[in-house]
Scaffold this motif. Structure first.
Motif, mmCIF file in Angstrom:
data_model
loop_
_atom_site.group_PDB
_atom_site.id
_atom_site.type_symbol
_atom_site.label_atom_id
_atom_site.label_comp_id
_atom_site.label_asym_id
_atom_site.label_seq_id
_atom_site.Cartn_x
_atom_site.Cartn_y
_atom_site.Cartn_z
ATOM 1 N N SER A 90 -18.317 7.396 -31.111
ATOM 2 C CA SER A 90 -19.554 6.636 -30.238
ATOM 3 C C SER A 90 -19.033 5.660 -29.584
ATOM 4 O O SER A 90 -19.785 5.048 -28.675
ATOM 5 C CB SER A 90 -20.675 6.131 -31.492
ATOM 6 N N ALA A 91 -17.688 5.650 -29.162
ATOM 7 C CA ALA A 91 -17.173 4.542 -28.458
ATOM 8 C C ALA A 91 -17.581 4.676 -27.106
ATOM 9 O O ALA A 91 -17.691 5.897 -26.728
ATOM 10 C CB ALA A 91 -15.478 4.565 -28.388
ATOM 11 N N GLN A 92 -18.029 3.763 -26.215
ATOM 12 C CA GLN A 92 -18.562 3.853 -24.791
ATOM 13 C C GLN A 92 -18.366 2.717 -24.229
ATOM 14 O O GLN A 92 -18.114 1.743 -24.763
ATOM 15 C CB GLN A 92 -19.997 4.149 -25.100
ATOM 16 N N ILE A 93 -18.535 2.958 -22.631
ATOM 17 C CA ILE A 93 -18.238 1.639 -21.896
ATOM 18 C C ILE A 93 -19.475 1.855 -21.018
ATOM 19 O O ILE A 93 -19.910 2.559 -20.402
ATOM 20 C CB ILE A 93 -16.963 1.920 -21.043
ATOM 21 N N HIS A 94 -20.033 0.585 -20.904
ATOM 22 C CA HIS A 94 -21.305 0.484 -20.198
ATOM 23 C C HIS A 94 -21.248 -0.697 -19.032
ATOM 24 O O HIS A 94 -20.427 -1.807 -19.256
ATOM 25 C CB HIS A 94 -22.701 -0.252 -20.967
ATOM 26 N N LEU A 95 -21.817 -0.632 -18.226
ATOM 27 C CA LEU A 95 -21.894 -1.652 -17.089
ATOM 28 C C LEU A 95 -23.026 -2.528 -17.550
ATOM 29 O O LEU A 95 -24.194 -2.185 -17.153
ATOM 30 C CB LEU A 95 -21.918 -1.237 -15.668
ATOM 31 N N LEU A 96 -22.769 -3.769 -18.064
ATOM 32 C CA LEU A 96 -23.934 -4.327 -18.898
ATOM 33 C C LEU A 96 -23.734 -6.021 -18.754
ATOM 34 O O LEU A 96 -22.779 -6.379 -19.259
ATOM 35 C CB LEU A 96 -24.082 -3.953 -20.201
ATOM 36 N N GLY A 97 -24.436 -6.600 -18.136
ATOM 37 C CA GLY A 97 -24.167 -8.046 -17.955
ATOM 38 C C GLY A 97 -24.485 -8.962 -19.129
ATOM 39 O O GLY A 97 -24.999 -8.598 -20.014
ATOM 40 N N ASN A 98 -23.844 -10.272 -19.125
ATOM 41 C CA ASN A 98 -24.245 -11.267 -20.229
ATOM 42 C C ASN A 98 -25.391 -11.727 -19.778
ATOM 43 O O ASN A 98 -25.957 -12.457 -18.917
ATOM 44 C CB ASN A 98 -23.046 -12.148 -19.940
ATOM 45 N N ILE A 99 -26.444 -11.440 -20.648
ATOM 46 C CA ILE A 99 -27.952 -11.750 -20.283
ATOM 47 C C ILE A 99 -28.036 -13.200 -20.162
ATOM 48 O O ILE A 99 -28.905 -13.682 -19.382
ATOM 49 C CB ILE A 99 -28.707 -11.037 -21.072
ATOM 50 N N VAL A 100 -27.220 -14.042 -21.176
ATOM 51 C CA VAL A 100 -27.311 -15.642 -20.690
ATOM 52 C C VAL A 100 -26.934 -15.909 -19.340
ATOM 53 O O VAL A 100 -27.671 -16.872 -18.821
ATOM 54 C CB VAL A 100 -26.591 -16.229 -22.007
ATOM 55 N N ILE A 101 -25.781 -15.502 -19.026
ATOM 56 C CA ILE A 101 -25.302 -15.805 -17.560
ATOM 57 C C ILE A 101 -26.267 -15.311 -16.479
ATOM 58 O O ILE A 101 -26.712 -16.099 -15.596
ATOM 59 C CB ILE A 101 -23.749 -15.451 -17.544
ATOM 60 N N TRP A 102 -26.784 -14.221 -16.429
ATOM 61 C CA TRP A 102 -27.712 -13.629 -15.569
ATOM 62 C C TRP A 102 -28.878 -14.348 -15.534
ATOM 63 O O TRP A 102 -29.506 -14.851 -14.458
ATOM 64 C CB TRP A 102 -28.013 -12.170 -15.837
ATOM 65 N N ALA A 103 -29.422 -14.734 -16.540
ATOM 66 C CA ALA A 103 -30.751 -15.444 -16.619
ATOM 67 C C ALA A 103 -30.723 -17.040 -16.108
ATOM 68 O O ALA A 103 -31.442 -17.346 -15.309
ATOM 69 C CB ALA A 103 -31.503 -15.442 -18.149
ATOM 70 N N SER A 104 -29.383 -17.630 -16.424
ATOM 71 C CA SER A 104 -29.134 -18.967 -16.240
ATOM 72 C C SER A 104 -28.863 -18.998 -14.708
ATOM 73 O O SER A 104 -29.352 -19.786 -13.879
ATOM 74 C CB SER A 104 -27.989 -19.686 -17.002
ATOM 75 N N GLY A 105 -28.194 -18.014 -14.234
ATOM 76 C CA GLY A 105 -27.921 -18.211 -12.859
ATOM 77 C C GLY A 105 -29.142 -17.893 -11.922
ATOM 78 O O GLY A 105 -29.227 -18.563 -10.863
ATOM 79 N N SER A 106 -30.254 -16.972 -12.164
ATOM 80 C CA SER A 106 -31.457 -16.962 -11.574
ATOM 81 C C SER A 106 -32.165 -18.572 -11.713
ATOM 82 O O SER A 106 -32.792 -18.626 -10.534
ATOM 83 C CB SER A 106 -32.292 -15.740 -12.045
#
Length: 724
Positions: free
Chosen positions: A566-582
């Motif tokens: 089940s090892a997998q790679i996702h393009l997924l952002g750090n939700i804390v950084i993304w929300a704080s940036g907005s």
């Protein structure tokens, strides 16, 4: 004279250990286990094909952007000894032993790693504190989406690198101008700004928005410079000239250089040849060049030619005819002439050959010496295999009823006489006496009787027309359009008057060598135009998304799944950084306009130097986010989450700037500053925690249980792959 030998030579230098440390951890985060997974990951399947084309010197066309980014990826393959032999046909396919995975992924990883210390330097050059600069660098370091994207054979990390390099170079130039104008250091940073801007545009067209942003900031600063009364007119002129050379001329020359190297490397015919013009194809080794080698240059009366539509849409095709006739009655009840069909056929075929006939002579051979056809001459086009004349008359075309039907005339001994005279017009002529040239001349055929112009309508005929493309006589032709223009692709001088001998001749190679190499500017212009106008099939993709979904991180992309675990790679952002940036972007915008309105009322909340620093930071950081994000709302193409990453990096730069501003100017007491600092530490700790939690999906180096994967699905819209 040799007194300097009596003393030791001493060199002193300042080393910023913060930059050294940030570079080190940046390299560690991006280069660690870089060859894992040793399989094709997401868009590596596309870029890998282009790398193989570079290795084999095969021409290709990619409408996603200019060639510089592809060449950088290919450079990694070249340094690793890649021979181009790998079948890039499936995401997840295991790389063979001859594919140097580490080398191919190295340059994007280095670009991602060096973006970390560059963020530190940008905030420092904006004259914010060391803590703010370190904060920007550390946020760049731990942002999961930036780590994922930079560890693969993709272009975004290199685009981000050159975007940041352009901003950093301009800031260093701007700051050095105050005390050392026209020094070596001043010139270095100014020229590097232009080079970085050109490189950003050369990787992806989105880089042009950062380039325009830097140009806009430079123009404002130049405007203030013009008003500086302490500078002489000559000095101001020299300043403006230096900026024009470095920020306009150098980027243009460098951009042309990218294409020059690209075309120099890719000199062999390839799978994308037919998209290009006949002249472009003939300039490549093999393919059409092999077919057209030795063709006569000037088309003469009696020449045997194939005529290719310059339009090339919906697909490249050649003027064609065959024995079949138009049906007596169409499905909609309209009648036809029942003459021999004329179409545009997208494949090489003997029925694509036509003979250029002098209406005043019966012979279908080239005289000795040949009589060249010139602009304005009246000609007849004889279909080589059926010997019937190209004809049009006042009968509606099958699919384009407002245009005339084009046919090859069959004499049914009825009241419809042949109308087979055409006037040749050379569209790209240099003089009215110019002769018709193979490949090079773009021509129109104007019907003498009706003034209709031979045109490719682009519509597909029904089954009775074998799904070939409709050719019509356009009666209302206004101006130039490529669908009205044709060029000779294959050409020979006809020698046989007998039909049987002529049919054999149509299959024979030509003899006379004529060189018709295109100039670089002509090839560049055509290639650039194709890149800008050609659009691939932008069908909906499973992981496509909208710009609004990027801001709220309501989407992700599953890049790779291990074939057994089940090892997998996702393009997924750090939700804390993304929300704080907005939030930081919104806060900056509100504060900026609040200060601006109050300054208009002559209430200055900030000292002048703090206001200028705040405005410049916003122009570059908030402006960088805007120009790299807002244009996507106007684009009609399939969009993915990674398109947001360049805009995100500017938000990350803005975030510590806003936090420092709140601490310095909005917190009124030491207690408030201490409490705010504690909140910032807690916030940064949460960002680090989220980064570490998402780490298995960032590197894909650990297999997670179904319950662990479900626990990472923080939003219902996230597509986390769970094996059943």
């Amino acid at each position: 004279m040799l007194g300097f030998l009596k003393r030791p030579v001493v060199v002193t230098t300042d080393i910023n250990l913060n930059l050294v440390a940030l570079t080190g951890v940046g390299l560690l985060s991006r280069l660690w286990q870089l060859t894992y997974p040793r399989a094709v990951v997401f868009d590596e399947v596309y870029y890998g094909q282009y790398i193989s084309f570079y290795m084999k010197r095969i021409f290709f066309l990619d409408d996603s952007g200019p060639p510089f980014g592809h060449m950088l990826l290919a450079l990694g393959g070249y340094l690793g000894g890649f021979d181009g032999n790998f079948l890039w046909n499936r995401i997840g396919a295991e790389y063979s032993s001859n594919v140097p995975v580490w080398s191919l992924r190295l340059l994007p990883a280095l670009a991602g790693a060096l973006s970390v210390p560059m963020a530190y330097q940008i905030v420092s050059e904006l004259h914010f504190s060391h803590c703010a600069a370190m904060g920007a660098a550390l946020l760049m370091l731990i942002e999961n989406a930036l780590i994922t994207q930079s560890r693969l054979m993709l272009l975004e990390s290199m685009l981000i690198f050159f975007n940041l390099l352009a901003v950093l170079s301009y800031l260093k130039f701007f700051n050095s101008q105050k005390h050392s104008s026209f020094s070596l250091n001043w010139w270095l940073w100014l020229l590097l700004t232009g080079v970085a801007c050109s490189c950003a545009v050369g990787i992806k067209y989105m880089g042009v928005f950062t380039y325009l942003l830097v140009l806009g900031v430079a123009a404002v600063h130049a405007w203030h410079l013009i008003g500086d009364q302490t500078l002489s007119n000559v000095c101001v002129f020299c300043h403006l000239l230096a900026r024009a050379v470095a920020l306009l001329i150098v980027p243009i020359v460098l951009y042309l250089l990218f294409f020059y190297v690209h075309l120099l490397l890719l000199f062999r015919s390839g799978p994308h040849d037919q998209i290009m013009s006949s002249a472009f194809q003939a300039s490549l080794e093999g393919g059409l060049a092999r077919i057209t080698q030795g063709q006569p240059l000037e088309v003469a009366f009696g020449s045997q030619v194939t005529l290719r539509s310059v339009f090339g849409k919906p697909i490249p095709c050649w003027l064609h005819s065959h024995q079949n006739t138009y049906p007596m009655m169409y499905e909609n009840g309209r009648g036809s002439s029942h003459q021999q069909q004329v179409t545009c056929y997208p494949f090489k075929d003997v029925n694509n050959w036509w003979i250029i006939k002098d209406p005043g002579r019966h012979q279908l051979v080239v005289s000795n010496p040949p009589r060249p056809v010139r602009h304005g001459d009246i000609v007849q086009l004889v279909h080589g295999m059926t010997t019937r004349l190209l004809n049009t008359h006042d009968v509606a075309a099958p699919l384009s009823p407002h245009s005339q039907e084009v046919s090859c005339y069959i004499d049914y001994n009825i009241s419809m006489p042949a109308q087979s005279l055409w006037r040749l017009e050379i569209v790209n002529r240099e003089s009215d006496e110019e002769s018709w040239k193979t490949i090079l001349s773009e021509v129109r055929f104007v019907h003498v009787n009706t003034s209709a112009v031979l045109k490719l309508s682009g519509a597909h005929l029904p089954d009775w027309g074998f799904r070939q493309l409709e050719v019509v006589g356009e009666k209302l032709s206004r101006g130039y359009h490529q669908s009205l223009v044709w060029n000779v692709e294959e050409h020979r001088y006809g020698q046989s008057q007998e039909q049987k001998e002529r049919e054999w001749e149509l299959h024979s190679p030509t003899q006379v060598d004529i060189s018709r190499n295109l100039s670089f500017i002509a090839r560049f212009s055509e290639l650039q135009w194709k890149m800008l106008t050609l659009r691939s099939d932008d069908s909906e993709h499973k992981y496509s998304s909208t710009p609004l979904e990027w801001v709220t991180l309501d989407t992700n992309i599953a890049y790779w799944l291990h074939p057994r675990t089940s090892a997998q790679i996702h393009l997924l952002g750090n939700i804390v950084i993304w929300a704080s940036g907005s939030l930081a972007t919104a806060a900056y915008t509100l504060l900026f306009f609040w200060y601006l309105f109050r300054r208009r009322r002559h209430v200055c909340d900030l000292p002048e130097d703090a206001w200028l620093r705040w405005a410049l930071a916003g122009a570059l950081c908030a402006g960088g986010w805007a120009v790299n994000f807002l244009p996507f709302f106007l684009m009609e193409k399939t969009l993915f989450l990674y398109h947001y990453l360049p805009a995100l990096t500017f938000q990350i730069l803005l975030l510590p700037v806003v936090l420092q501003h709140i601490s310095d100017h909005l917190c009124r007491s030491q207690l408030q500053r201490s409490l705010f600092s504690a909140l910032v530490v807690a916030w940064f700790s949460s960002a680090c925690h989220v980064s570490n939690t998402l780490r298995p999906l960032t590197y894909g180096d650990r297999s997670l249980s179904p319950s662990e994967l479900r626990a990472l699905r923080w939003k219902d819209s996230w597509d986390i792959l769970i094996r059943k």
